[in-house]
Design a protein around this motif. Structure first.
Motif, short mmCIF file in Angstrom:
data_model
loop_
_atom_site.label_atom_id
_atom_site.label_comp_id
_atom_site.label_asym_id
_atom_site.label_seq_id
_atom_site.Cartn_x
_atom_site.Cartn_y
_atom_site.Cartn_z
N ASP A 48 -38.63 66.45 2.32
CA ASP A 48 -38.59 67.70 1.56
C ASP A 48 -39.09 68.89 2.38
O ASP A 48 -39.50 69.91 1.81
CB ASP A 48 -39.41 67.57 0.28
N ASP A 49 -39.05 68.77 3.72
CA ASP A 49 -39.45 69.88 4.58
C ASP A 49 -38.20 70.58 5.13
O ASP A 49 -37.07 70.25 4.76
CB ASP A 49 -40.36 69.39 5.71
N LEU A 50 -38.40 71.54 6.04
CA LEU A 50 -37.27 72.28 6.60
C LEU A 50 -36.27 71.39 7.34
O LEU A 50 -35.05 71.53 7.14
CB LEU A 50 -37.78 73.40 7.52
N PRO A 51 -36.71 70.45 8.22
CA PRO A 51 -35.73 69.57 8.85
C PRO A 51 -34.95 68.75 7.83
O PRO A 51 -33.74 68.52 8.00
CB PRO A 51 -36.59 68.67 9.75
N GLY A 52 -35.60 68.33 6.75
CA GLY A 52 -34.91 67.58 5.72
C GLY A 52 -33.84 68.41 5.03
O GLY A 52 -32.72 67.94 4.78
N LEU A 53 -34.18 69.67 4.71
CA LEU A 53 -33.20 70.56 4.07
C LEU A 53 -32.02 70.82 4.99
O LEU A 53 -30.85 70.82 4.55
CB LEU A 53 -33.89 71.88 3.72
N LEU A 54 -32.27 71.02 6.29
CA LEU A 54 -31.20 71.26 7.24
C LEU A 54 -30.33 70.02 7.40
O LEU A 54 -29.09 70.12 7.49
CB LEU A 54 -31.79 71.69 8.60
N ALA A 55 -30.94 68.84 7.41
CA ALA A 55 -30.17 67.59 7.51
C ALA A 55 -29.24 67.43 6.30
O ALA A 55 -28.10 66.96 6.43
CB ALA A 55 -31.12 66.41 7.61
N GLN A 56 -29.72 67.82 5.11
CA GLN A 56 -28.89 67.75 3.92
C GLN A 56 -27.65 68.63 4.07
O GLN A 56 -26.54 68.24 3.70
CB GLN A 56 -29.70 68.17 2.69
N ARG A 57 -27.85 69.82 4.61
CA ARG A 57 -26.71 70.73 4.81
C ARG A 57 -25.72 70.16 5.83
O ARG A 57 -24.50 70.27 5.66
CB ARG A 57 -27.21 72.10 5.27
N LEU A 58 -26.24 69.57 6.89
CA LEU A 58 -25.36 68.98 7.90
C LEU A 58 -24.57 67.82 7.34
O LEU A 58 -23.39 67.63 7.68
CB LEU A 58 -26.19 68.53 9.11
N LEU A 59 -25.18 67.03 6.49
CA LEU A 59 -24.47 65.90 5.88
C LEU A 59 -23.34 66.38 4.97
O LEU A 59 -22.32 65.70 4.81
CB LEU A 59 -25.44 65.03 5.09
N LEU A 60 -23.50 67.57 4.39
CA LEU A 60 -22.43 68.12 3.57
C LEU A 60 -21.14 68.31 4.37
O LEU A 60 -20.04 68.17 3.83
CB LEU A 60 -22.85 69.46 2.97
N LEU A 61 -21.29 68.63 5.66
CA LEU A 61 -20.11 68.84 6.50
C LEU A 61 -19.31 67.56 6.71
O LEU A 61 -18.15 67.62 7.10
CB LEU A 61 -20.54 69.41 7.86
N ASP A 62 -19.94 66.41 6.46
CA ASP A 62 -19.24 65.13 6.60
C ASP A 62 -18.53 64.70 5.32
O ASP A 62 -17.84 63.69 5.30
CB ASP A 62 -20.24 64.03 7.01
N GLN A 63 -18.70 65.47 4.27
CA GLN A 63 -18.05 65.15 3.00
C GLN A 63 -16.55 65.52 3.06
O GLN A 63 -16.12 66.29 3.91
CB GLN A 63 -18.73 65.91 1.85
N PRO A 64 -15.75 64.97 2.14
CA PRO A 64 -14.32 65.33 2.11
C PRO A 64 -14.13 66.83 1.97
O PRO A 64 -14.98 67.54 1.42
CB PRO A 64 -13.81 64.58 0.86
N GLU A 65 -13.01 67.32 2.44
CA GLU A 65 -12.76 68.76 2.45
C GLU A 65 -12.69 69.36 1.05
O GLU A 65 -12.88 70.56 0.89
CB GLU A 65 -11.47 69.06 3.22
N ASP A 66 -12.42 68.53 0.03
CA ASP A 66 -12.35 69.05 -1.33
C ASP A 66 -13.67 68.92 -2.07
O ASP A 66 -13.73 69.21 -3.28
CB ASP A 66 -11.23 68.36 -2.11
N ASP A 67 -14.73 68.54 -1.38
CA ASP A 67 -16.04 68.45 -2.01
C ASP A 67 -16.52 69.85 -2.37
O ASP A 67 -16.53 70.76 -1.54
CB ASP A 67 -17.02 67.77 -1.05
N ASP A 68 -16.94 70.03 -3.63
CA ASP A 68 -17.30 71.36 -4.12
C ASP A 68 -18.46 71.97 -3.34
O ASP A 68 -18.44 73.17 -3.00
CB ASP A 68 -17.64 71.30 -5.61
N ALA A 69 -19.50 71.18 -3.09
CA ALA A 69 -20.67 71.70 -2.37
C ALA A 69 -20.30 72.10 -0.95
O ALA A 69 -20.78 73.12 -0.43
CB ALA A 69 -21.79 70.67 -2.37
N ARG A 70 -19.45 71.30 -0.31
CA ARG A 70 -19.02 71.62 1.06
C ARG A 70 -18.21 72.92 1.06
O ARG A 70 -18.40 73.79 1.91
CB ARG A 70 -18.18 70.49 1.63
N ILE A 71 -17.29 73.05 0.10
CA ILE A 71 -16.47 74.26 0.01
C ILE A 71 -17.34 75.49 -0.20
O ILE A 71 -17.13 76.53 0.44
CB ILE A 71 -15.45 74.13 -1.14
#
Length: 430
Positions: free
Chosen positions: A349-372
């Motif tokens: 729940d720190d800054l590296p954790g938040l950034l890792a969550q955002r990076l993982l979003l980029l690996d989601q399917p292109e139609d993923d709402d959060a990624r879009i």
């Protein structure tokens, strides 16, 4: 018949960003030296004609250097029975015709297309004939295509065009020509000057830029040199670039994934350079010096230490020799990625954790709402940057705003930021 076509020479220029160890040898790596090497090769290989595609001279201020170099080399070529044919570009629109007037008693030299008027010249050798069509800049700025309104009447044999122009740039002030105009002329090929990066010329597609004779800065990277065009039995049979330039600029990626200690960095750089150098082992011509722009890549936990170590290196110390060739590092950049599990970091729940969550979003399917949603937010920020007045003079590049381009930039920036955050946390714990 063998023709040797030269792109932009720019006599009078000097190479930039050379290391201090070579400062007293700058003359050995300037365009005049490249021209001398090219003339040596032309005579040795018995070419029939040497063609200059404009911008032979850098500027009016270089008149006397250009006079000295052209007199010497044109005389050498013509005494060897080699014709020299040139057109003027935007840089030498005034100076090249004045120099050509000094060669009026030399029947082996010809400046084509004075005053912006198309002109043809026949080159004969044994059973082959080439008709060369040339046009020279009449003034420094030409805003219309020199091909407009002109009909080329083919002569027997091969017909080639020699032109200095700006291809596919509608608003250019340097003789803009559209690609579709060249095949419409009915000529067998076009040898172009102006752009310093060469095209991939072939016997079946001899329409494109020759590139500069020798790169003078990192922006003129890759192989540079004249192009040999062979003609036999009424057709173009061979097209080959001769990489004769004494200095060459290249980009080199160095993978640090297997580096165990930051003190291995220099050895890894030398090893990677040695692997790069293998391409020259059997080459007919090789550069004497090579300037490198090095990018360090790979996954490692030592990325921040690498940055600190590079920051302490003096530029002139990055000069070394490999197989008789001198290498120097002109620029270094670290693009390593953190050697960590993003999924594991994302649980924090720190800054590296938040950034890792955002990076993982980029690996989601292109139609993923959060990624879009994240991609759209980044596009909006990037668009605001592109709309700033400082960038308005540049050509619009809409592909920069494409989803895949935005995702790639987010990933690169995010992974590098994560690397720095983790390094900072590691330092604070010591």
């Amino acid at each position: 018949m063998k023709l040797l076509a030269l792109g932009d020479i720019h006599l009078g220029r000097r190479p930039s960003r050379l290391p201090e160890e070579l400062a007293d040898r700058a003359a050995d790596f300037c365009p005049a030296k490249a021209l001398q090497i090219t003339v040596d090769a032309a005579i040795e290989n018995n070419v029939d004609a040497v063609l200059f595609a404009g911008d032979v001279v850098e500027s009016e201020d270089d008149y006397f250097e250009a006079l000295r170099e052209l007199q010497t080399n044109v005389d050498r070529l013509t005494k060897a029975g080699i014709q020299v044919i040139a057109v003027a570009g935007n840089h030498d629109v005034n100076v090249l015709p004045r120099l050509a007037d000094l060669f009026k008693d030399n029947s082996g030299f010809r400046l084509l297309g004075r005053g912006g008027q198309w002109e043809s010249h026949a080159i004969n050798a044994e059973d082959a004939t080439v008709h060369l069509w040339g046009w020279s800049f009449p003034e420094k700025r030409v805003t219309s295509s020199p091909l407009t309104g002109w009909t080329f009447e083919r002569n027997p044999g091969i017909n080639l065009g020699l032109l200095h122009c700006d291809r596919d740039q509608h608003a250019s002030s340097y003789a803009p020509v559209m690609s579709r105009e060249f095949p419409a002329t009915g000529l067998d090929g076009w040898l172009l000057g102006h752009i310093h990066k060469p095209d991939n010329l072939t016997p079946d597609d001899l329409n494109g830029y020759l590139g500069c004779l020798s790169g003078m800065d990192p922006g003129e990277s890759g192989a540079c040199g004249p192009w040999l065009v062979k003609i036999a039995e009424g057709r173009i049979t061979e097209v080959e670039q001769w990489p004769l330039a004494p200095v060459r600029w290249e980009s080199l990626q160095v993978d640090l994934s297997d580096m165990a200690d930051v003190f291995e960095l220099e050895n890894i750089l030398i090893t990677s350079t040695s692997e790069f150098d293998r391409q020259f082992s059997d080459a007919r011509w090789t550069p004497e010096i090579i300037g490198l722009r090095v990018t360090y890549t790979g996954r490692t936990h030592l990325g921040n230490e690498v940055r600190n170590r590079l920051g302490g290196m003096e530029r002139q110390s990055l000069f070394f020799e490999v197989n008789g060739r001198h290498y120097f590092v002109e620029h270094q950049e670290v693009q390593t990625l953190p050697d960590v599990s993003l999924a594991h970091l994302a649980e924090r729940d720190d800054l590296p954790g938040l950034l890792a969550q955002r990076l993982l979003l980029l690996d989601q399917p292109e139609d993923d709402d959060a990624r879009i949603e994240m991609i759209r937010a980044a596009q909006e920020q990037f668009r605001k940057s592109l709309d700033q007045p400082v960038w308005q003079a540049l050509d619009e590049e809409p592909e920069l705003l494409a989803d895949d381009q935005i995702a790639r930039r987010l990933r690169n920036a995010g992974e590098q930021a994560l690397d720095k955050l983790l390094a900072q946390q590691s330092e604070s714990r010591k």
